[in-house]
Design a protein around this motif. Structure first.
Motif, PDB file in Angstrom:
ATOM      1  N   ALA A  82       0.826  -1.223   0.000  1.00  0.00           N
ATOM      2  CA  ALA A  82       0.000   0.000   0.000  1.00  0.00           C
ATOM      3  C   ALA A  82       0.852   1.262   0.000  1.00  0.00           C
ATOM      4  CB  ALA A  82      -0.956  -0.005   1.188  1.00  0.00           C
ATOM      5  N   SER A  87      -2.468   8.462   0.513  1.00  0.00           N
ATOM      6  CA  SER A  87      -2.270   7.117   1.047  1.00  0.00           C
ATOM      7  C   SER A  87      -1.234   7.095   2.164  1.00  0.00           C
ATOM      8  CB  SER A  87      -1.844   6.152  -0.069  1.00  0.00           C
ATOM      9  OG  SER A  87      -0.628   6.578  -0.661  1.00  0.00           O
ATOM     10  N   ASN A 123      -1.919   5.577   5.791  1.00  0.00           N
ATOM     11  CA  ASN A 123      -1.142   4.433   6.273  1.00  0.00           C
ATOM     12  C   ASN A 123      -0.589   4.632   7.675  1.00  0.00           C
ATOM     13  OD1 ASN A 123      -1.621   3.179   3.862  1.00  0.00           O
ATOM     14  ND2 ASN A 123       0.424   3.517   3.008  1.00  0.00           N
ATOM     15  N   SER A 177      -4.897  -0.721  -0.283  1.00  0.00           N
ATOM     16  CA  SER A 177      -5.533  -0.620   1.030  1.00  0.00           C
ATOM     17  C   SER A 177      -5.618   0.800   1.559  1.00  0.00           C
ATOM     18  CB  SER A 177      -4.782  -1.503   2.039  1.00  0.00           C
ATOM     19  OG  SER A 177      -5.021  -2.859   1.795  1.00  0.00           O
ATOM     20  N   ARG A 193      -9.787   4.029  -2.045  1.00  0.00           N
ATOM     21  CA  ARG A 193     -10.394   3.190  -1.015  1.00  0.00           C
ATOM     22  C   ARG A 193     -11.017   4.050   0.085  1.00  0.00           C
ATOM     23  NH1 ARG A 193      -8.331  -0.887   3.784  1.00  0.00           N
ATOM     24  NH2 ARG A 193     -10.428  -1.620   4.231  1.00  0.00           N
ATOM     25  N   HIS A 198     -14.544  -4.509  -0.830  1.00  0.00           N
ATOM     26  CA  HIS A 198     -13.356  -3.811  -1.314  1.00  0.00           C
ATOM     27  C   HIS A 198     -12.447  -4.774  -2.076  1.00  0.00           C
ATOM     28  CE1 HIS A 198      -9.160  -2.089  -0.457  1.00  0.00           C
ATOM     29  NE2 HIS A 198      -9.669  -1.414  -1.467  1.00  0.00           N
ATOM     30  N   PRO A 222      -8.791  -4.529  -3.607  1.00  0.00           N
ATOM     31  CA  PRO A 222      -7.594  -3.698  -3.777  1.00  0.00           C
ATOM     32  C   PRO A 222      -6.732  -4.154  -4.948  1.00  0.00           C
ATOM     33  CG  PRO A 222      -7.255  -5.256  -1.991  1.00  0.00           C
ATOM     34  CD  PRO A 222      -8.671  -5.468  -2.477  1.00  0.00           C
ATOM     35  N   GLN A 250      -9.060  -2.263   8.352  1.00  0.00           N
ATOM     36  CA  GLN A 250      -7.880  -3.100   8.511  1.00  0.00           C
ATOM     37  C   GLN A 250      -7.154  -3.202   7.172  1.00  0.00           C
ATOM     38  OE1 GLN A 250      -6.876  -4.349  11.455  1.00  0.00           O
ATOM     39  NE2 GLN A 250      -8.669  -3.424  12.455  1.00  0.00           N
ATOM     40  N   PRO A 251      -5.842  -3.440   7.186  1.00  0.00           N
ATOM     41  CA  PRO A 251      -5.115  -3.642   5.932  1.00  0.00           C
ATOM     42  C   PRO A 251      -5.663  -4.862   5.187  1.00  0.00           C
ATOM     43  CG  PRO A 251      -3.602  -3.302   7.757  1.00  0.00           C
ATOM     44  CD  PRO A 251      -4.950  -3.502   8.367  1.00  0.00           C
ATOM     45  N   GLU A 252      -5.593  -4.829   3.862  1.00  0.00           N
ATOM     46  CA  GLU A 252      -6.049  -5.959   3.062  1.00  0.00           C
ATOM     47  C   GLU A 252      -4.985  -6.325   2.039  1.00  0.00           C
ATOM     48  OE1 GLU A 252      -9.796  -4.955   1.325  1.00  0.00           O
ATOM     49  OE2 GLU A 252     -10.799  -4.710   3.251  1.00  0.00           O
TER      50      GLU A 252
END
Length: 339
Positions: free
Chosen positions: A91, A115, A119, A178, A183, A199, A201, A337-339
């Motif tokens: 990401a 982003s 992050n 992510s 997003r 979602h 990504p 949450q991160p994906e």
């Protein structure tokens, strides 16, 4: 649901990352005092070799395109090649960490964007954007467009919301990754409308857009130029994400016209490792601002619906700090949450 969250979001910075603005502005202005003669000599010799700008996403995304535009200008003005180094993955965090670990000598820069601010809260990182990356210059702030495939049954935002509520979990929402602005714009829409979308990504905006055009996904909040696809009937624009309509798409409404308080945008600029000499940062800032005043570059930025972000390093640092607070609230409030 929209109004309470919008009000909560409006309290930017209270009780949340209180030291970010001060810390980032300190990095922007806090180089150690050096003898004036030595500073002048170094400014005259920098750069003595190619300069690298790291982009944490694949080629073809908005940040990549904009930084290539600025990079070409910088190359001509600095008299050295400016190399765009795409390092997709994580990401955008892989590219950011590479710059954090680079020598603070002005030869490694980072394309900083929305982003990176996201992050900071979304991931547990071994570095801190505010602490480890000093601001150089802003480039532009752009709108995003809520796009659907032409086969999608909704033609307006209210139609989309009604369809999504009747079909929870059946709409695939593409994004550039992510922590990307597409997003977060989508997650904010989900949060404020109560709809459920899945979602999906991608490693950059360009492949996400390609799958949207192909009908593999149904919706994307895109920060890529899409006017030609819209006019050709390959994509349908439902709304723009900014608070006001776009000059580029004046007939397209804002999401906020249907979802009060909604606003999202993407922004881009340049950063450098902490400790980079202030005279080098100032030189890069000066040349970037000169690029943003050039009529040809201004016309190219307008194609992205971009509002120019010319200003000083502290100006850009203030923007990054404010956006870090804002999107950190969205991440926590939505439980992302991160994906």
């Amino acid at each position: 649901m929209a109004e309470p969250f919008a009000q909560r979001l409006g309290g930017a910075g209270r009780g949340c990352h209180k030291t970010y603005p001060q810390a980032f502005l300190h990095l922007a202005a806090g180089a150690a005092a050096l003898p004036a003669v030595w500073l002048i000599a170094r400014a005259q010799t920098y750069p003595a070799r190619p300069v690298r700008i790291v982009v944490g996403f694949s080629a073809g995304g908005t940040g990549d395109i904009l930084v290539r535009l600025i990079g070409q200008w910088l190359s001509e003005r600095l008299g050295q090649p400016v190399i765009i180094d795409n390092r997709p993955g994580g990401a955008g965090n892989i590219g950011t960490e590479a710059v954090v670990r680079a020598p603070p000598d002005g030869y490694t820069l980072l394309q900083v964007g929305t982003s990176h601010a996201v992050n900071t809260t979304l991931f547990k990182l071994d570095f801190d954007l505010i602490r480890d990356i000093a601001p150089v210059a802003g480039i532009a702030r752009t709108h995003l467009v809520m796009l659907v495939h032409p086969s999608f049954p909704a033609r307006t935002v209210p139609d989309f919301i009604a369809y999504a509520r009747a079909n929870p979990g059946k709409i695939n929402m593409a994004s550039a990754g992510s922590g990307s602005s597409p997003r977060l714009a989508g997650e904010l829409f989900k949060l404020m409308t109560g709809v459920d979308m899945v979602h999906v990504p991608y490693r950059g905006g360009a492949p996400a857009m390609s799958d949207l055009i192909a009908g593999q996904v149904q919706v994307m909040f895109s920060n890529l130029p899409a006017v030609e696809y819209i006019k050709a009937g390959r994509l349908r624009a439902l709304a723009v994400t900014t608070a006001t309509r776009s000059d580029e798409l004046p007939e397209v409404p804002t999401i906020g016209e249907f979802v009060p308080g909604y606003e999202a945008s993407a922004w881009y600029g340049l950063g450098t490792p902490r400790g980079t000499p202030v005279d080098i940062v100032d030189r890069l800032n000066k040349e970037t601002n000169a690029a943003l005043a050039d009529p040809t570059i201004k016309a190219r930025l307008a194609e992205f619906g971009g509002a120019i972000l010319a200003g000083s390093p502290p100006d850009f640092g203030s923007l990054v700090a404010t956006e870090t607070d804002k999107w950190g609230k969205v991440v926590r409030f939505a439980g992302l949450q991160p994906e």
